[in-house]
Design an enzyme around this catalytic site. Structure first.
Site, PDB file in Angstrom:
ATOM      1  N   GLY A   1       0.813  -1.212   0.000  1.00 38.36           N
ATOM      2  CA  GLY A   1       0.000   0.000   0.000  1.00 38.36           C
ATOM      3  C   GLY A   1       0.844   1.258   0.000  1.00 38.36           C
ATOM      4  O   GLY A   1       2.027   1.233  -0.310  1.00 38.36           O
TER       5      GLY A   1
ATOM      6  N   GLN B   1       8.071  -9.366   7.756  1.00 39.74           N
ATOM      7  CA  GLN B   1       9.290  -8.869   7.125  1.00 39.74           C
ATOM      8  C   GLN B   1       9.878  -7.643   7.818  1.00 39.74           C
ATOM      9  O   GLN B   1      10.864  -7.079   7.355  1.00 39.74           O
ATOM     10  CB  GLN B   1       9.057  -8.591   5.636  1.00 39.74           C
ATOM     11  CG  GLN B   1       8.165  -7.397   5.328  1.00 39.74           C
ATOM     12  CD  GLN B   1       7.790  -7.364   3.856  1.00 39.74           C
ATOM     13  OE1 GLN B   1       7.009  -8.166   3.366  1.00 39.74           O
ATOM     14  NE2 GLN B   1       8.355  -6.417   3.114  1.00 39.74           N
TER      15      GLN B   1
ATOM     16  N   SER C   1       7.552   4.470  -0.730  1.00 38.63           N
ATOM     17  CA  SER C   1       6.543   4.799   0.279  1.00 38.63           C
ATOM     18  C   SER C   1       7.178   5.509   1.467  1.00 38.63           C
ATOM     19  O   SER C   1       6.527   6.288   2.152  1.00 38.63           O
ATOM     20  CB  SER C   1       5.860   3.522   0.767  1.00 38.63           C
ATOM     21  OG  SER C   1       5.227   2.901  -0.330  1.00 38.63           O
TER      22      SER C   1
ATOM     23  N   HIS D   1       4.437   2.028  -8.218  1.00 35.93           N
ATOM     24  CA  HIS D   1       3.468   0.928  -8.158  1.00 35.93           C
ATOM     25  C   HIS D   1       2.508   0.992  -9.351  1.00 35.93           C
ATOM     26  O   HIS D   1       2.180  -0.026  -9.960  1.00 35.93           O
ATOM     27  CB  HIS D   1       2.609   1.021  -6.885  1.00 35.93           C
ATOM     28  CG  HIS D   1       3.361   0.822  -5.612  1.00 35.93           C
ATOM     29  ND1 HIS D   1       3.573   1.843  -4.704  1.00 35.93           N
ATOM     30  CD2 HIS D   1       3.923  -0.283  -5.072  1.00 35.93           C
ATOM     31  CE1 HIS D   1       4.234   1.367  -3.670  1.00 35.93           C
ATOM     32  NE2 HIS D   1       4.471   0.085  -3.857  1.00 35.93           N
TER      33      HIS D   1
HETATM   34  O1  PAF Z   1       7.945  -4.796  -1.936  1.00 34.48           O
HETATM   35  C1  PAF Z   1       6.977  -4.859  -1.147  1.00 34.48           C
HETATM   36  O2  PAF Z   1       6.122  -3.976  -1.086  1.00 34.48           O
HETATM   37  C2  PAF Z   1       6.871  -6.054  -0.215  1.00 34.48           C
HETATM   38  O3  PAF Z   1       8.133  -6.493   0.186  1.00 34.48           O
HETATM   39  C3  PAF Z   1       6.055  -7.205  -0.810  1.00 34.48           C
HETATM   40  C4  PAF Z   1       6.732  -7.791  -2.045  1.00 34.48           C
HETATM   41  C5  PAF Z   1       4.663  -6.730  -1.177  1.00 34.48           C
HETATM   42  C6  PAF Z   1       5.925  -8.333   0.218  1.00 34.48           C
HETATM   43  O4  PAF Z   1       5.283  -7.900   1.369  1.00 34.48           O
END
Ligand code: PAF
Length: 274
Positions: A27, A57, A183, A33
């Site tokens: 998001g 993560q 972001s 994106h």
């Molecule tokens: O790059 C990202 O935004 C994130 O690491 C992903 C690939 C959506 C995994 O949570």
């Protein structure tokens, strides 16, 4: 655009839908994106995006809690970009119980660069992406080159686990002054935002020096680190690596320079193929 908070809802909507291209995100969407969403359309009949801020993560002292959540704006941008389906689960949908099975990337790939600074980060990324792949079952998935090591880890995971998915890389989108869109740029103060293009300027400087025939890679890395530090940055690394596996180059191989540095409390990453 249809919004699906559940796995069952998404699967029902995609049954018999044809060829699917998938763009996973956390998001707070920016033009980088959106470029991936538009590229996705060229590869499939149906474009699926996901928004899920993946706790797995983030390290314990990282920005999971303050990671920007801008769902209404994101939906408007995705609709505008022609995305067909958005998978937007909450945490209990993705992790109804603590996740006990994980994807463990080979240490050589993830003990360097981002993985060295963020232990466990790529295990969390690979685990959620494999889970998202199983949920969405796309034929194509798109990831930006800005997260260069992430792209390598996910490409290798997809190949080595024989997932029937083609990984398509997307070029980094930059502001007019060179700053890679991210972001996390929203965390920068006005003064930091004015300083931030220096990171890409240093990568570009390394490319110029290589093109001019310089070959002392360590010297070029050290000069870039010193230049950033002199302007108030705290660099984690500036590293010239071979593109194929991000290890230290040994011969005449295609190269990439990767960088991560903190400006105030914001950590920025970038890279440039040389
Ligand atoms: O790059 C990202 O935004 C994130 O690491 C992903 C690939 C959506 C995994 O949570």
């Amino acid at each position: 655009m249809q919004i699906h908070p559940t796995i069952a809802g998404l699967r029902a909507a995609l049954a018999g839908a044809g060829r699917v291209a998938f763009v996973p995100t956390m998001g707070n969407l920016h033009d980088g994106h959106i470029a991936l969403m538009r590229e996705a359309r060229r590869h499939a009949d149906v474009v699926v995006a996901s928004i899920f801020v993946n706790r797995l993560q983030f390290g314990p002292r990282e920005d999971f809690d303050k990671y920007p959540r801008t769902f209404a704006d994101d939906c408007a941008r995705l609709t505008d970009a022609g995305v067909d389906h958005l998978f937007a689960p909450d945490e209990t949908e993705m992790y109804p119980a603590p996740q006990r099975y994980h994807v463990e990337p080979e240490p050589a790939q993830v003990s360097i660069l981002e993985g060295a600074v963020r232990p466990g980060h790529f295990r969390g990324v690979a685990t959620v992406v494999l889970k998202l792949f199983n949920i969405v079952q796309p034929q194509v998935a798109l990831f930006g080159k800005k997260d260069y090591q992430q792209l390598m880890v996910l490409t290798n995971m997809t190949r080595e686990l024989a997932l029937p998915i083609r990984i398509v890389p997307g070029e980094t989108i930059r502001a007019a002054d060179g700053l890679a869109l991210s972001s996390r740029n929203g965390y920068l103060s006005a003064a930091e935002r004015a300083e931030a293009p220096r990171l890409f300027a240093q990568l570009s400087r390394i490319r110029e020096r290589l093109q001019a025939g310089e070959r002392d890679l360590a010297r070029m890395e050290a000069d870039a680190v010193a230049e950033l530090a002199a302007h108030g940055w705290q660099p984690d690394y500036i590293a010239i690596r071979r593109r194929s596996d991000l290890q230290v180059p040994e011969g005449d191989e295609p190269l990439v320079v990767l960088a991560a540095a903190r400006l105030g409390s914001t950590r920025l990453i970038d890279n440039l193929e040389l």
